[in-house]
Design a protein around this motif. Structure first.
Motif, PDB file in Angstrom:
ATOM      1  N   GLY A 125      44.438  33.051  29.961  1.00  0.00           N
ATOM      2  CA  GLY A 125      43.077  33.300  30.428  1.00  0.00           C
ATOM      3  C   GLY A 125      42.980  33.913  31.809  1.00  0.00           C
ATOM      4  N   GLY A 126      44.063  34.490  32.290  1.00  0.00           N
ATOM      5  CA  GLY A 126      44.049  35.101  33.623  1.00  0.00           C
ATOM      6  C   GLY A 126      43.773  36.591  33.562  1.00  0.00           C
ATOM      7  N   ALA A 127      43.964  37.250  34.682  1.00  0.00           N
ATOM      8  CA  ALA A 127      43.700  38.676  34.779  1.00  0.00           C
ATOM      9  C   ALA A 127      44.795  39.324  35.631  1.00  0.00           C
ATOM     10  N   PRO A 128      45.919  39.671  35.001  1.00  0.00           N
ATOM     11  CA  PRO A 128      47.045  40.207  35.765  1.00  0.00           C
ATOM     12  C   PRO A 128      46.721  41.572  36.349  1.00  0.00           C
ATOM     13  N   MET A 129      47.064  41.754  37.608  1.00  0.00           N
ATOM     14  CA  MET A 129      46.858  43.037  38.265  1.00  0.00           C
ATOM     15  C   MET A 129      48.017  43.315  39.199  1.00  0.00           C
ATOM     16  N   SER A 130      48.383  44.580  39.323  1.00  0.00           N
ATOM     17  CA  SER A 130      49.344  44.961  40.339  1.00  0.00           C
ATOM     18  C   SER A 130      48.720  44.709  41.695  1.00  0.00           C
ATOM     19  N   SER A 131      49.575  44.571  42.669  1.00  0.00           N
ATOM     20  CA  SER A 131      49.141  44.271  44.024  1.00  0.00           C
ATOM     21  C   SER A 131      48.108  45.280  44.526  1.00  0.00           C
ATOM     22  N   LYS A 132      48.391  46.560  44.343  1.00  0.00           N
ATOM     23  CA  LYS A 132      47.472  47.601  44.827  1.00  0.00           C
ATOM     24  C   LYS A 132      46.127  47.546  44.109  1.00  0.00           C
ATOM     25  N   ILE A 133      46.181  47.271  42.814  1.00  0.00           N
ATOM     26  CA  ILE A 133      44.948  47.199  42.029  1.00  0.00           C
ATOM     27  C   ILE A 133      44.102  46.022  42.491  1.00  0.00           C
TER      28      ILE A 133
END
Lengths: 209, 209
Positions: A125-133
């Motif tokens: 249920g999370g929302a993975p994002m790259s650091s820059k994003i």
DNA sequence: TTTAAATCCCCCTAATCAGGTGAGAAAGCC
DNA sequence: GGCTTTCTCACCTGATTAGGGGGATTTAAA
């Protein structure tokens, strides 16, 4: 973590990358790749058959682009978790993908373990994002610190952007209508615009409100 | 990674937690804790002396609350990276903190290594967030899928929310002013409102636009 | 075949918007 | 002390708008 193996579909036009992802994902027990496609059209056609829980979606594809694909997929199957995987860090693309319903956005310098982490995260249920994003997303909440507008003018423009009339703004701020008008005149002059809509457009673009 | 040790200030009213954080952070070579405070007022007073690069900020504090503190600190020292560390996952607080200039938001079930990861991430220009927070942030970009409005009505309401007049909306959509008015009448009736501002307020609250 | 959506038309009245011009008081800056 | 900005308020004018009422048609989906 689920007791069932999540069904994953990969949409990625580079064959080597797509097959690499499949190998990595199939190497862990929680997930398996039910199908891979090199274009969005075929992936959409086979949604009913593939029944993916999670889709890994490239944005630069032959034919339909990934953003349109996200919108179509999310409309027809809102339960599918979409993870964008692309080289693009262009802010418009990021926000279009998220507005369209993407659950995560990771860029292509991601390691194998980070890819699996991202899949774990949407599963939980999370929302993975790259650091820059993540940085871009957080920055989108913050105002331009170099606004030419005074605090009061910003307040007035915020109310204007909520569709309030001069008299409603005056009421909200406990001043006369003439004062509200005066602020708006100054806002127009500072932003070099001549109407509500121009002012709101400029203020939104430059994150003054 | 920087060759200098980043200066960290901790604002946290629980003495044990604050001292625990200090120990953990000081145990790695890249960072050191220059000071810890159990309230925001004292931390703000000593900003010039402490010169923090990064601040770890609790939200529930005696006296001034963390949100107000963030706004004050960011206004006076915009270069400071603020990481919120709190038990609260309330969405209003999250967005207030981010709008006020927080660079990250982690909740208090975070492990020691995750805390250090968060500090690493802001050091590298990222925006560390707990999984739930990231999900809330991403969800904030997405529209309510159960909107009572048709696609065209949503389009009209979006233009209305940009401050456009009936005739401008008509121009933008290549229809007559009467058509735009007709859509707006239907929007008002569906949302049970009687003005632009009410419609925009309701649509914003329910994420219809 | 009923319903919803999208388009268009007419009428009405009060209110609004944008511009101009001017002005007093308070705060901050050099 | 003088300068600028900000915030406040006022009067005038003309064109436009907003919101409400009443309809109508076509298309497409349910």
């Amino acid at each position: 973590m689920s007791y069932f193996r999540s069904r994953i579909v990969i949409v990625e036009d580079n064959d080597a990358v797509r097959e690499g992802f499949s190998l990595i994902i199939n190497s862990v027990s929680n997930y398996y790749v039910v199908n891979g496609y090199d274009n969005a059209e075929d992936a959409i056609k086979n949604l009913k058959k593939d029944k993916p829980d999670i889709m890994l979606m490239d944005l630069e594809l032959p034919g339909m682009n990934g953003i349109d694909a996200i919108n179509i997929i999310k409309k027809s199957s809102p339960h599918i978790q979409l993870i964008v995987n692309t080289i693009y860090e262009n802010s418009d693309l990021v926000f279009q993908a998220l507005c369209g319903g993407a659950s995560g956005y990771i860029t292509k310098n991601t390691s194998h373990s980070e890819l699996l982490d991202a899949i774990d995260e949407v599963t939980n249920g999370g929302a993975p994002m790259s650091s820059k994003i993540a940085k871009m997303v957080v920055a989108s909440f913050q105002k331009n610190p170099n606004s030419p507008l005074s605090a009061r003018e910003t307040e007035v423009l915020e109310l204007l952007s909520k569709g309030k009339s001069y008299s409603m703004i005056a009421q909200d701020l406990f001043v006369t209508k003439e004062t509200a008008k005066s602020h708006i005149k100054n806002i127009y002059s500072k932003l070099q615009v001549h109407s509500k809509s121009e002012a709101i457009a400029k203020a939104t673009k430059e994150k003054l409100i």
